[in-house]
Design a protein around this motif. Structure first.
Motif, PDB file in Angstrom:
ATOM      1  N   ALA A   1      10.537  34.588  22.772  1.00 43.01           N
ATOM      2  CA  ALA A   1      10.090  35.706  22.045  1.00 43.01           C
ATOM      3  C   ALA A   1       8.871  36.249  22.658  1.00 43.01           C
ATOM      4  CB  ALA A   1       9.885  35.275  20.688  1.00 43.01           C
ATOM      5  N   VAL A   2       8.268  37.674  22.556  1.00 46.06           N
ATOM      6  CA  VAL A   2       7.291  37.995  22.811  1.00 46.06           C
ATOM      7  C   VAL A   2       6.690  38.857  21.670  1.00 46.06           C
ATOM      8  CG1 VAL A   2       5.707  39.473  24.486  1.00 46.06           C
ATOM      9  CG2 VAL A   2       7.765  38.005  25.358  1.00 46.06           C
ATOM     10  N   LEU A   3       5.319  38.601  21.395  1.00 47.35           N
ATOM     11  CA  LEU A   3       4.807  39.301  20.310  1.00 47.35           C
ATOM     12  C   LEU A   3       3.679  40.256  20.689  1.00 47.35           C
ATOM     13  CD1 LEU A   3       5.247  39.902  17.148  1.00 47.35           C
ATOM     14  CD2 LEU A   3       3.419  37.827  16.719  1.00 47.35           C
ATOM     15  N   ILE A   4       3.669  41.425  20.714  1.00 41.40           N
ATOM     16  CA  ILE A   4       2.642  42.311  21.265  1.00 41.40           C
ATOM     17  C   ILE A   4       1.767  42.828  20.082  1.00 41.40           C
ATOM     18  CG2 ILE A   4       1.969  44.229  22.669  1.00 41.40           C
ATOM     19  CD1 ILE A   4       4.415  43.710  24.296  1.00 41.40           C
ATOM     20  N   ILE A   5       0.755  42.635  19.701  1.00 42.02           N
ATOM     21  CA  ILE A   5      -0.055  43.249  18.453  1.00 42.02           C
ATOM     22  C   ILE A   5      -0.920  44.079  19.038  1.00 42.02           C
ATOM     23  CG2 ILE A   5      -1.658  42.420  16.634  1.00 42.02           C
ATOM     24  CD1 ILE A   5      -0.046  39.661  16.714  1.00 42.02           C
ATOM     25  N   LYS A   6      -0.917  45.207  18.776  1.00 44.85           N
ATOM     26  CA  LYS A   6      -1.761  46.374  19.410  1.00 44.85           C
ATOM     27  C   LYS A   6      -3.097  46.529  18.376  1.00 44.85           C
ATOM     28  CE  LYS A   6       2.020  49.491  20.989  1.00 44.85           C
ATOM     29  NZ  LYS A   6       2.714  50.660  20.984  1.00 44.85           N
ATOM     30  N   LYS A   7      -3.943  47.111  19.208  1.00 45.93           N
ATOM     31  CA  LYS A   7      -5.273  47.335  18.493  1.00 45.93           C
ATOM     32  C   LYS A   7      -4.994  47.878  17.083  1.00 45.93           C
ATOM     33  CE  LYS A   7     -10.159  48.792  19.384  1.00 45.93           C
ATOM     34  NZ  LYS A   7     -11.104  49.505  20.452  1.00 45.93           N
ATOM     35  N   GLY A   8      -5.594  47.182  16.247  1.00 39.53           N
ATOM     36  CA  GLY A   8      -5.704  47.765  14.828  1.00 39.53           C
ATOM     37  C   GLY A   8      -4.364  47.323  13.959  1.00 39.53           C
ATOM     38  N   ALA A   9      -3.424  46.604  14.543  1.00 38.73           N
ATOM     39  CA  ALA A   9      -2.341  46.475  13.759  1.00 38.73           C
ATOM     40  C   ALA A   9      -2.511  45.538  12.401  1.00 38.73           C
ATOM     41  CB  ALA A   9      -1.515  45.355  14.533  1.00 38.73           C
ATOM     42  N   ALA A  10      -3.626  44.770  12.567  1.00 38.21           N
ATOM     43  CA  ALA A  10      -4.010  44.079  11.276  1.00 38.21           C
ATOM     44  C   ALA A  10      -5.608  44.542  10.757  1.00 38.21           C
ATOM     45  CB  ALA A  10      -3.943  42.629  11.468  1.00 38.21           C
ATOM     46  N   THR A  11      -5.926  44.504   9.737  1.00 36.16           N
ATOM     47  CA  THR A  11      -6.969  45.008   9.068  1.00 36.16           C
ATOM     48  C   THR A  11      -7.543  43.499   8.050  1.00 36.16           C
ATOM     49  OG1 THR A  11      -6.809  47.138   9.129  1.00 36.16           O
ATOM     50  CG2 THR A  11      -8.574  46.318   7.823  1.00 36.16           C
ATOM     51  N   ASP A  12      -8.905  43.172   8.156  1.00 34.71           N
ATOM     52  CA  ASP A  12      -9.242  42.228   7.427  1.00 34.71           C
ATOM     53  C   ASP A  12      -9.951  42.841   5.930  1.00 34.71           C
ATOM     54  OD1 ASP A  12     -11.706  42.671   7.919  1.00 34.71           O
ATOM     55  OD2 ASP A  12     -12.085  41.263   9.438  1.00 34.71           O
ATOM     56  N   ILE A  13     -10.304  41.792   5.297  1.00 39.24           N
ATOM     57  CA  ILE A  13     -10.922  42.137   3.799  1.00 39.24           C
ATOM     58  C   ILE A  13     -12.202  43.247   4.085  1.00 39.24           C
ATOM     59  CG2 ILE A  13      -9.503  40.352   2.711  1.00 39.24           C
ATOM     60  CD1 ILE A  13     -12.361  38.796   2.745  1.00 39.24           C
ATOM     61  N   PHE A  14     -12.776  42.936   5.519  1.00 40.32           N
ATOM     62  CA  PHE A  14     -14.159  43.608   5.578  1.00 40.32           C
ATOM     63  C   PHE A  14     -13.677  44.951   6.339  1.00 40.32           C
ATOM     64  CE2 PHE A  14     -15.689  39.383   6.016  1.00 40.32           C
ATOM     65  CZ  PHE A  14     -16.387  39.198   4.941  1.00 40.32           C
ATOM     66  N   GLY A  15     -12.593  45.471   6.481  1.00 43.77           N
ATOM     67  CA  GLY A  15     -12.319  46.554   7.131  1.00 43.77           C
ATOM     68  C   GLY A  15     -12.243  46.731   8.535  1.00 43.77           C
ATOM     69  N   TYR A  16     -12.481  45.559   9.170  1.00 43.40           N
ATOM     70  CA  TYR A  16     -12.518  45.436  10.683  1.00 43.40           C
ATOM     71  C   TYR A  16     -11.054  45.013  11.255  1.00 43.40           C
ATOM     72  CZ  TYR A  16     -17.518  45.462  10.394  1.00 43.40           C
ATOM     73  OH  TYR A  16     -18.612  45.903  10.148  1.00 43.40           O
ATOM     74  N   LYS A  17     -10.628  45.259  12.266  1.00 45.56           N
ATOM     75  CA  LYS A  17      -9.323  45.301  12.713  1.00 45.56           C
ATOM     76  C   LYS A  17      -9.241  44.360  13.973  1.00 45.56           C
ATOM     77  CE  LYS A  17      -8.619  50.024  11.351  1.00 45.56           C
ATOM     78  NZ  LYS A  17      -7.567  49.776  10.286  1.00 45.56           N
ATOM     79  N   THR A  18      -8.001  43.889  14.539  1.00 50.26           N
ATOM     80  CA  THR A  18      -7.664  42.965  15.550  1.00 50.26           C
ATOM     81  C   THR A  18      -7.825  44.060  16.675  1.00 50.26           C
ATOM     82  OG1 THR A  18      -5.296  43.704  15.409  1.00 50.26           O
ATOM     83  CG2 THR A  18      -5.813  41.566  14.391  1.00 50.26           C
ATOM     84  N   ASP A  19      -8.224  43.254  17.793  1.00 55.88           N
ATOM     85  CA  ASP A  19      -7.934  43.719  19.230  1.00 55.88           C
ATOM     86  C   ASP A  19      -6.688  43.703  19.715  1.00 55.88           C
ATOM     87  OD1 ASP A  19      -8.718  45.099  21.604  1.00 55.88           O
ATOM     88  OD2 ASP A  19     -10.249  43.649  21.866  1.00 55.88           O
ATOM     89  N   SER A  20      -6.404  44.230  20.840  1.00 57.84           N
ATOM     90  CA  SER A  20      -4.806  44.022  21.366  1.00 57.84           C
ATOM     91  C   SER A  20      -4.544  42.816  21.894  1.00 57.84           C
ATOM     92  CB  SER A  20      -4.695  45.004  22.739  1.00 57.84           C
ATOM     93  OG  SER A  20      -4.556  46.282  22.159  1.00 57.84           O
ATOM     94  N   THR A  21      -3.601  41.965  21.579  1.00 57.79           N
ATOM     95  CA  THR A  21      -3.117  40.645  22.333  1.00 57.79           C
ATOM     96  C   THR A  21      -1.670  40.831  22.204  1.00 57.79           C
ATOM     97  OG1 THR A  21      -3.242  38.375  21.651  1.00 57.79           O
ATOM     98  CG2 THR A  21      -2.958  39.829  19.688  1.00 57.79           C
ATOM     99  N   LYS A  22      -1.423  39.420  23.305  1.00 55.90           N
ATOM    100  CA  LYS A  22       0.071  39.444  23.667  1.00 55.90           C
ATOM    101  C   LYS A  22       0.400  37.920  23.419  1.00 55.90           C
ATOM    102  CE  LYS A  22       3.689  39.660  27.160  1.00 55.90           C
ATOM    103  NZ  LYS A  22       3.666  39.982  28.663  1.00 55.90           N
ATOM    104  N   ILE A  23       1.382  37.436  22.731  1.00 58.48           N
ATOM    105  CA  ILE A  23       1.608  36.065  22.441  1.00 58.48           C
ATOM    106  C   ILE A  23       3.127  35.751  22.946  1.00 58.48           C
ATOM    107  CG2 ILE A  23       1.842  34.258  20.732  1.00 58.48           C
ATOM    108  CD1 ILE A  23      -0.094  35.657  19.085  1.00 58.48           C
TER     109      ILE A  23
END
Length: 547
Positions: free
Chosen positions: A417-439
């Motif tokens: 499996a490959v999981l590509i999480i693009k920038k902004g895919a998740a938002t935390d409780i402060f309103g800040y988002k993830t950067d791009s990452t590949k797992i």
């Protein structure tokens, strides 16, 4: 006449100069004789000082002096004699040591007891003056009676939980076990760098054996955090049984009974963690902040709480923790500068996965974790490729706070499996988002994992907490009192440290001892070498749990 006078003057000056150089030479000679220096050049001196004579003689009987003089084969000096020199029986006042050239003088301060054998251990207190070589192992024995006592007791001191040796413990013999609290020992020894100890020239008698890591240097167990070990039953030394070996002690710190706030620290942007000595039973939290919106979450044991302070205008957190009679008002600044780790501006939402070296074992879930709770996912910014197919990625909460998220798709052994999480895919409780990452990860096939089978002998009749651990992975099982076999399946290949805890009080964790109740810590078994688990293989081990 004038020439004659000039000639006399010249000769007088020459004579004066000769006297000056002669005096200077004598002065230099005396100076050289008075200063003992390390010679320049040549091989370094690695020979320890040797005792050439002793007054009174070593192993003397009918001893009545209050002074001992030891003479060595070279010039010596003292190195921290207050902590290095021990005398048994243990005195109220330590002896005083002085050095003069090749001689060391020991002045005994305490009155000597009649018909008693004394043993002085010098440790590394006496060294040569050139290379600091210690006269290691040096000792001196004498008796105020007509013979030398010859009983001995030896063993090992280690940690009750890890079973590893300690090099910090004092080991002591008492006439009464309760004396450990407020009375100096009869005999004392210190473990060596491998945890071993030995008492020599002990008088016949009944003794209680204890060990102590003495935090305040008074040879008494009177500080709550001091580590101790003790035998509840005494050892009896006699002419018939003059030697006792393998008297092993395992030190522990008593479980605290008084609640205490340990630490408050900032661990991320507007995120504060407070830790406590004991789990709180029914805690009440009062937020005193006037700025920002604060939420919090306790950990599973309820001995740690994390606060999340929303609002850029908030510059500090202040709160009250109450639990029964315990109450504490605490505070933490949210904005600061000049520290090595400045979390006040760290707003990046970071994700980590449960895959170990990009692998998960058959039957395990794939989990994404983060320090700050996630409030919302944008699945349109996630690409999930399984083998050759692209599938929707669906995550559900794996905890109450939103810090752990489980991939809903069920993987099969051998799946890639490959999981590509693009920038902004998740938002935390402060309103800040993830950067791009590949797992990237895969569920390894059943022939890539191993099995560990442990056959148990001499069961203690209590539940057993059995663990197998590497630095990266740990497996734990609770074995029933009557079960004589423990099986770990689907283990990742590797070398595992094994441990068994006899859960006497059946609380699911290791419990230390209590000195005043004469309770020993729960027994822990380990094995000296790691056990190797190989892929597609059943590793088998027999383990004797005899106390």
């Amino acid at each position: 006449m004038k020439g004659y006078i000039n000639n006399i003057t010249v000769k007088a000056r020459q004579l004066t100069m000769l006297h000056f150089f002669y005096a200077l030479g004598v002065l230099c000679l005396f100076s050289a004789c008075a200063t003992v220096e390390k010679p320049n050049g040549g091989p370094s001196d690695r020979t320890a000082p040797k005792m050439a004579a002793a007054t009174p003689a070593d192993s003397a009987v009918n001893f009545s002096s209050n002074q001992i003089v030891l003479e060595f084969d070279e010039f010596v000096k003292l190195n921290n004699p207050n902590s290095q020199v021990l005398i048994n029986p243990f005195p109220q006042e330590k002896p005083a040591l002085t050095v003069q050239g090749k001689k060391v003088k020991i002045e005994l301060k305490d009155p000597l007891l009649p018909n008693t054998t004394y043993h002085i251990f010098f440790g590394n207190a006496i060294q040569d003056i050139t290379e600091n070589n210690p006269a290691a192992g040096l000792d001196y024995v004498f008796s105020t009676g007509s013979f030398l006592d010859s009983c001995s007791l030896s063993g090992f001191a280690g940690d009750a939980f890890t079973q590893k040796f300690t090099d910090k413990a004092w080991v002591m013999l008492y006439k009464n076990l309760s004396d450990l609290r407020d009375t100096l020992p009869v005999y004392i020894s210190h473990v060596n760098d491998r945890g071993a100890f030995k008492f020599r020239n002990v008088a016949p008698g009944t003794y209680y054996l204890c060990a102590l890591e003495d935090n305040n240097s008074n040879y008494k167990f009177d500080v709550p955090d001091e580590r101790i070990a003790f035998f509840t039953e005494p050892f009896v030394l006699s002419a018939e049984k003059a030697t006792i070996d393998s008297a092993n002690l395992y030190l522990f710190t008593e479980k605290a009974t008084i609640q205490k706030h340990l630490k408050t620290e900032m661990i991320h942007y507007h995120t504060v963690r407070s830790s406590f000595r004991l789990p709180l039973e029914n805690p009440k939290v009062t937020i005193l902040n006037k700025k920002g919106e604060t939420t919090f979450a306790w950990n599973e044991k309820k001995d740690s709480i994390v606060f999340y302070v929303k609002g850029t205008e908030a510059d500090s957190l202040k709160y009250i923790i109450q639990d029964g009679t315990f109450s504490d008002t605490l505070a933490q600044a949210l904005k600061f500068k000049g520290r090595q780790k400045d979390f006040s501006t760290d707003t990046l939402l970071r994700l980590s996965s449960s895959a170990l070296l990009e692998k998960i074992a058959p039957g395990e879930d794939f989990i994404l974790s983060c320090m700050i709770p996630i409030e919302v996912w944008d699945t349109s910014k996630i690409i999930f490729a399984l083998n050759k197919d692209t599938l929707p990625a669906v995550f559900t909460k794996a905890d109450e706070t939103g810090q752990r998220w489980k991939l809903q798709h069920q993987l099969k052994p051998g799946d890639n499996a490959v999981l590509i999480i693009k920038k902004g895919a998740a938002t935390d409780i402060f309103g800040y988002k993830t950067d791009s990452t590949k797992i990237s990860f895969r569920m390894i096939a059943e022939n890539e994992v191993g099995t560990l089978v442990i056959d148990l002998m001499n069961l203690p009749g209590k539940p057993l907490i059995v663990s197998a651990s590497t630095k990266e992975k740990s497996y734990t099982q609770v074995s029933a009192p009557e079960s004589d076999k423990v099986i770990f399946k689907n283990m990742l290949p590797g070398e595992y440290e094994l441990k068994i805890i006899v859960d006497e009080n059946e609380d699911g964790e290791w419990t230390p001892g209590v000195f005043d109740q004469r309770l020993q810590p729960e027994k822990v078994f380990t094995i000296p070498r790691p056990v190797q688990v190989k892929k597609s293989w059943d590793s088998k081990l027999s383990w004797n749990l005899e106390y």
